[in-house]
Every structure is written in structure tokens, then in C-alpha cells.
Design a protein around this motif. Structure first.
Motif, PDB file in Angstrom:
ATOM      1  N   VAL A 195       0.675  -1.101  -0.114  1.00 39.94           N
ATOM      2  CA  VAL A 195      -0.141   0.089   0.011  1.00 39.94           C
ATOM      3  C   VAL A 195       0.801   1.243  -0.012  1.00 39.94           C
ATOM      4  CG1 VAL A 195      -2.107  -0.979   0.859  1.00 39.94           C
ATOM      5  CG2 VAL A 195      -0.358   0.033   2.451  1.00 39.94           C
TER       6      VAL A 195
ATOM      7  N   ARG B 103      -0.846   5.056  -0.950  1.00 37.84           N
ATOM      8  CA  ARG B 103      -1.695   6.119  -0.680  1.00 37.84           C
ATOM      9  C   ARG B 103      -3.169   5.578  -0.559  1.00 37.84           C
ATOM     10  NH1 ARG B 103      -1.578   9.109  -5.190  1.00 37.84           N
ATOM     11  NH2 ARG B 103      -0.634   7.530  -6.268  1.00 37.84           N
TER      12      ARG B 103
ATOM     13  N   ALA C 252      -5.275   4.235   2.096  1.00 32.76           N
ATOM     14  CA  ALA C 252      -6.161   4.358   3.104  1.00 32.76           C
ATOM     15  C   ALA C 252      -6.372   6.060   3.161  1.00 32.76           C
ATOM     16  CB  ALA C 252      -5.986   3.944   4.461  1.00 32.76           C
TER      17      ALA C 252
ATOM     18  N   VAL D  66      -8.385   2.360   6.656  1.00 31.45           N
ATOM     19  CA  VAL D  66      -7.591   1.570   7.552  1.00 31.45           C
ATOM     20  C   VAL D  66      -8.159   0.443   8.231  1.00 31.45           C
ATOM     21  CG1 VAL D  66      -5.983   1.728   9.448  1.00 31.45           C
ATOM     22  CG2 VAL D  66      -6.022   3.487   8.112  1.00 31.45           C
TER      23      VAL D  66
ATOM     24  N   ASP E 124       3.723  -1.374   3.938  1.00 34.16           N
ATOM     25  CA  ASP E 124       3.175   0.108   3.847  1.00 34.16           C
ATOM     26  C   ASP E 124       4.390   0.953   3.367  1.00 34.16           C
ATOM     27  OD1 ASP E 124       2.125   2.595   4.222  1.00 34.16           O
ATOM     28  OD2 ASP E 124       1.240   1.955   6.208  1.00 34.16           O
TER      29      ASP E 124
ATOM     30  N   ASN F  75      -1.652   3.853   6.662  1.00 29.51           N
ATOM     31  CA  ASN F  75      -2.403   2.806   5.739  1.00 29.51           C
ATOM     32  C   ASN F  75      -2.480   1.674   6.573  1.00 29.51           C
ATOM     33  OD1 ASN F  75      -2.761   4.017   3.088  1.00 29.51           O
ATOM     34  ND2 ASN F  75      -0.517   3.815   2.867  1.00 29.51           N
TER      35      ASN F  75
END
Length: 88
Positions: free
Chosen positions: A9, A11, A13, A19, A35, A41
Motif C-alpha cells: 500500500v 496512498r 487509506a 485503515v 506500507d 495505511n
């Protein structure tokens, strides 16, 4: 069926609920999450939070809003070179 899925991940959340949903997805799949820290995130203390090196072990990679999916995936793939770089 994937035996070693990984979620990456960047960008993804935008809200607290985002989240929460990402955590639920990771737990359902039992997939490690990398992340890239462009946003909050994934909780750093969660048992599925992993370093980027886990990408090299994945047989499926789910990329959520990555700014550079190709670069992320190909940074960790062993393309057959002796040193893992793809070069002989």
C-alpha cells in the motif's frame, strides 16, 4: 490459488474506516502488508506488517494506489541473475 500473497500500500487509506478495511482484508487473506508510508495505511504494530523484502517471496502482489507499481514489484524480484539483479 496464491500461497504467498502480499499487499503493498502507498496512498490507499484516506480515512480511519479505510485503515480498518485494509486490516480486515489483510487478516482475511492472512497476507503480509508492506506500507510504503505515503499515508497512514496499516498499523506498524500489527502482526501482518512486514518490510519490503517480503515482496520477493510473493506469488501474488496486490498493489493499492501505488505511485510506481512496476518499480515496487521489480525492485524485489529475483530475475535469475547470480546476485538477484537479473544480470549474469
Amino acid at each position: 490459488m496464491a500461497e504467498h500473497p502480499v499487499i503493498v500500500v502507498d496512498r490507499a487509506a484516506r480515512t480511519a474506516n479505510g485503515v480498518k478495511l485494509l486490516v480486515e482484508l489483510a487478516e482475511i487473506l492472512q497476507a503480509p502488508v508492506v506500507d510504503q508510508a505515503s499515508r497512514m495505511n496499516f498499523p506498524r504494530t500489527h502482526y501482518l506488517n512486514r518490510p519490503p523484502s517480503v515482496i520477493g517471496q510473493a506469488d501474488v502482489i496486490i498493489g493499492l494506489e501505488l505511485s510506481d507499481y512496476w518499480g515496487t514489484v521489480n525492485s524485489w524480484i529475483d530475475n535469475g541473475g547470480e546476485d538477484g539483479s537479473g544480470r549474469p
